[in-house]
Motif scaffolding. Sequence first.
Motif: not given
Length: 435
Positions: A306-311, A418-419, A331-340, A265-270
């Motif tokens: 983010l869909p990749c990092i979420a796995l 991942w980074l 959520r804030r931390a992980v999305t900032m990492a995905a943006t970077a 469900a998390r991946l579907r959302h992302e």
Amino acid sequence: MSLLSRITAPPARHDVARLVATLLTHRQDARRSAPQALPGTTPRPAGTALPTGPTGLGTSAARLAAGKARETWRAGKAGAAGEAGNVAGKPAAGAPGAPGISVAPVASGAASDDRGTGVPELYCPPALRDDPALAREVNDRLVDWADEAGIYAGRLDRVRAADFGRLMMLAHPDSDDPDRLLAAGKCALAEWATDDYYCDDETMGSRTELLGSHLGLAYTALDPSHLPARYAPAWEEEMREDPVRVALRSGLDHLSRYAEPSQVARLRHEVAVLFVGYEQEGSWRSQGRMPGVREYLAHRQINSFLPCIALADVVGGYALPASEYAEPRVRRAVTMAATAATLVNDLYSMTKEHDSSGVEFNLPVVIAEEDGCSLREAIERSAEIHDELVHTYETEAAALALTGTPELRRFLAGVWAWLGGNREWHAGSPRYNGA
């Protein structure tokens, strides 16, 4: 422009390619102060138990950890140029890591020409491992699967050359299971194929006016539509006729062998959010409009890795509870990492030409347009934005790891890894560095 489109585009003109290569020089002795392991965590083999500790988000200890991390950063910025080998918390070369491999930093294959520009290195952790044999196995299986699914017919040489198997190996160092890495690779390649087929590449059938319809249908491959019996057979036939939908469904089915329902469900959302980002970029193209920097950075949070990092937990063989993944500060931390991580792609892709329409969207181009500055200045500012995001993730994730559950600590460490793997893949890929 999709990941595969960017890396298979022809080289950019010489001065742009040289400028970006100068920025992204990846010398082993100039990694600045990014530690190999996220503070508060240590690299561990897949399947081993993590030590227990204080639980519950939001304690005073988190604030203390964040303050110490900020002090370390400021001290490092003042004089860390020659101290990259003595980072606090960095394990010695050969420290325990993923099963059967060394976690010593990986030497990059990127060029080492700095040309005296003074442009800063990107702040990013080193990759935790390099296992070429595992990367080749995953990449070979991924290309075979793409052939079976029907995506990139006649262009599989590009998929093989992109070496996404190496990206999965580098980005998920806590698993040496090629089938788990393949599952993550299938999902990623299916998502990027969606971008190519529907958003970017007219030779593959993309049409801006059909983008919303195509993406809506693609999403039903991940979250099936349950139609009345009269319509279901014809609908299923339509789903099987589109290679992108076949790939999306197949990738999720493979991942479901290892993922719990909450992780699926998390991946579907992302992915749904990712598709919104595809639609947003399509609107810029249809209008011939360059977004502002604020809009573009917000866009890069949703149109990201983010869909990749979420796995990270699925590939690692554990499950981060949905309540922790959704906690606002996590959520804030992980999305900032995905943006970077995605801005790394923006920077490396500048060694390639713009697309055929003459419109390309990446952070340096957007900054140069909005601020009226040179491309050199825009690249420098982009690097500073990337570094701020990574520093913030390091600080906030370290605080969360101090007070979070074992699963959260491992997940945050997986994002950090991942980074490093993502940066190493971009730095070493001949698809980016051949210019």
